[in-house]
Design a protein around this motif. Structure first.
Motif, mmCIF file in Angstrom:
data_model
loop_
_atom_site.group_PDB
_atom_site.id
_atom_site.type_symbol
_atom_site.label_atom_id
_atom_site.label_comp_id
_atom_site.label_asym_id
_atom_site.label_seq_id
_atom_site.Cartn_x
_atom_site.Cartn_y
_atom_site.Cartn_z
ATOM 1 N N MET A 1 -2.123 7.730 -5.388
ATOM 2 C CA MET A 1 -3.473 7.444 -4.908
ATOM 3 C C MET A 1 -3.503 7.521 -3.384
ATOM 4 O O MET A 1 -2.462 7.456 -2.736
ATOM 5 C CB MET A 1 -3.915 6.056 -5.385
ATOM 6 C CG MET A 1 -3.924 5.902 -6.888
ATOM 7 S SD MET A 1 -4.061 4.161 -7.427
ATOM 8 C CE MET A 1 -5.700 3.742 -6.817
ATOM 9 N N SER A 2 -4.698 7.622 -2.833
ATOM 10 C CA SER A 2 -4.839 7.605 -1.383
ATOM 11 C C SER A 2 -4.740 6.172 -0.874
ATOM 12 O O SER A 2 -4.986 5.226 -1.628
ATOM 13 C CB SER A 2 -6.187 8.191 -0.974
ATOM 14 O OG SER A 2 -7.241 7.287 -1.301
ATOM 15 N N PRO A 3 -4.382 5.989 0.401
ATOM 16 C CA PRO A 3 -4.339 4.634 0.953
ATOM 17 C C PRO A 3 -5.663 3.889 0.787
ATOM 18 O O PRO A 3 -5.669 2.694 0.472
ATOM 19 C CB PRO A 3 -3.996 4.867 2.425
ATOM 20 C CG PRO A 3 -3.222 6.142 2.428
ATOM 21 C CD PRO A 3 -3.872 6.988 1.371
ATOM 22 N N VAL B 1 0.839 -1.202 0.000
ATOM 23 C CA VAL B 1 0.000 0.000 0.000
ATOM 24 C C VAL B 1 0.873 1.250 0.000
ATOM 25 O O VAL B 1 0.648 2.189 -0.782
ATOM 26 C CB VAL B 1 -0.956 0.003 1.216
ATOM 27 C CG1 VAL B 1 -1.691 1.347 1.309
ATOM 28 C CG2 VAL B 1 -1.962 -1.142 1.111
ATOM 29 N N ASP B 2 1.895 1.268 0.847
ATOM 30 C CA ASP B 2 2.808 2.417 0.905
ATOM 31 C C ASP B 2 3.461 2.663 -0.450
ATOM 32 O O ASP B 2 3.567 3.814 -0.917
ATOM 33 C CB ASP B 2 3.897 2.188 1.960
ATOM 34 C CG ASP B 2 3.351 2.100 3.368
ATOM 35 O OD1 ASP B 2 2.326 2.740 3.639
ATOM 36 O OD2 ASP B 2 3.950 1.380 4.191
ATOM 37 N N VAL C 1 0.864 4.023 -3.027
ATOM 38 C CA VAL C 1 0.478 5.398 -2.708
ATOM 39 C C VAL C 1 1.504 6.366 -3.298
ATOM 40 O O VAL C 1 1.159 7.383 -3.921
ATOM 41 C CB VAL C 1 0.352 5.596 -1.182
ATOM 42 C CG1 VAL C 1 0.308 7.090 -0.839
ATOM 43 C CG2 VAL C 1 -0.898 4.909 -0.649
ATOM 44 N N GLN D 1 -7.914 4.268 -1.560
ATOM 45 C CA GLN D 1 -8.061 3.879 -2.967
ATOM 46 C C GLN D 1 -7.188 2.669 -3.299
ATOM 47 O O GLN D 1 -7.620 1.757 -4.007
ATOM 48 C CB GLN D 1 -7.697 5.056 -3.879
ATOM 49 C CG GLN D 1 -8.694 6.193 -3.874
ATOM 50 C CD GLN D 1 -8.188 7.385 -4.679
ATOM 51 O OE1 GLN D 1 -7.013 7.786 -4.580
ATOM 52 N NE2 GLN D 1 -9.066 7.962 -5.493
ATOM 53 N N VAL D 2 -5.965 2.678 -2.792
ATOM 54 C CA VAL D 2 -5.048 1.558 -3.051
ATOM 55 C C VAL D 2 -5.595 0.277 -2.423
ATOM 56 O O VAL D 2 -5.588 -0.788 -3.047
ATOM 57 C CB VAL D 2 -3.643 1.872 -2.509
ATOM 58 C CG1 VAL D 2 -2.768 0.617 -2.559
ATOM 59 C CG2 VAL D 2 -3.008 2.993 -3.318
ATOM 60 N N GLU D 3 -6.078 0.368 -1.199
ATOM 61 C CA GLU D 3 -6.606 -0.822 -0.527
ATOM 62 C C GLU D 3 -7.804 -1.385 -1.272
ATOM 63 O O GLU D 3 -7.938 -2.615 -1.421
ATOM 64 C CB GLU D 3 -6.975 -0.476 0.916
ATOM 65 C CG GLU D 3 -5.750 -0.253 1.810
ATOM 66 C CD GLU D 3 -6.109 0.287 3.172
ATOM 67 O OE1 GLU D 3 -7.321 0.492 3.432
ATOM 68 O OE2 GLU D 3 -5.184 0.505 3.992
#
Length: 222
Positions: free
Chosen positions: A69-71, A60-61, A64, A73-75
């Motif tokens: 993208m925001s966390p 995720v990091d 991002v 959105q990534v998740e």
């Protein structure tokens, strides 16, 4: 067929769509009557060549920072990807994944090609990366995995310690640019037909059948 159909697959071990595309292509190939007359070669492509060997953070990091993208959105994206992979029988585990630079893995795949087990190593590396949380930026880890599919572990370590297959990886990447490839997976059939993305299995079967039909209509001069 007198001459096998060639399939070149540009992909990156760190590309989740590439593993899904691999599965779908294999399903499409299995449904093709001439499957025994098809040769498959994996070509190198680096999605993020500037990635460090030991990335300090989660997948995720990384995404991002890489995609902006925001966390959240990534998740969501990773959850959707996990569900898509599950349909193909793949158990993605992004929480365990070690994001790393994939150049060593590409060099190992070129080595595997010279001894006839590139397809086996590609499968092993994808599984190790996406489902087992193995660190594919480390020579020792790559050598262990390569030994599982029949390569000599010491030979793998020796090759990765030097500069063997660096030129081959660079040549694949240059060829991708020449083909206009800007994303993977990308499939080139018979050196003439391009298929972009992880298409449904039936699309690959149809494309292979089209190659046969085109060969029949336009035979190669003697």
């Amino acid at each position: 067929m007198s001459t096998p159909i060639t399939v070149e697959i540009w992909s990156d071990i760190a590309c989740p769509w590439c593993y899904i595309g691999k599965r779908r292509f294999e399903q499409g190939l299995a449904a093709f009557d001439g499957r025994d007359d098809v040769t498959v070669t994996y070509r190198s492509y680096e999605l993020a060549p500037d990635t460090p060997t030991d990335f300090d953070g989660s997948e995720v990091d990384f995404l991002v920072g890489h995609k902006g993208m925001s966390p959240a959105q990534v998740e969501q994206m990773l959850d959707e990807m996990t569900q898509l992979a599950a349909v193909e029988g793949l158990a993605y585990d992004f929480d365990a994944l070690h994001h790393t630079n994939t150049r060593l893995a590409h060099r190992a795949l070129h080595l595997a090609r010279t001894v006839g087990c590139q397809r086996e190593l590609a499968e092993r590396l994808f599984a190790a990366y996406f489902t087992e949380g193995r660190h594919l930026g480390r020579p020792e880890e790559l050598a262990d995995l390569a030994a599982e599919v029949g390569l000599d572990r010491a030979s793998v370590l020796e090759a990765l310690a030097g500069d063997e297959f660096v030129a081959e990886v660079d040549a694949d990447i240059a060829q991708a640019r020449a083909h206009g490839i800007s994303g993977v997976p990308f499939f080139v059939l018979d050196g003439r037909y391009g298929i972009s993305g992880a298409q449904p299995a039936a699309a690959f079967t149809s494309a292979l059948e089209q190659v046969v039909a085109d060969r029949r209509d336009s035979p190669t001069p003697a």
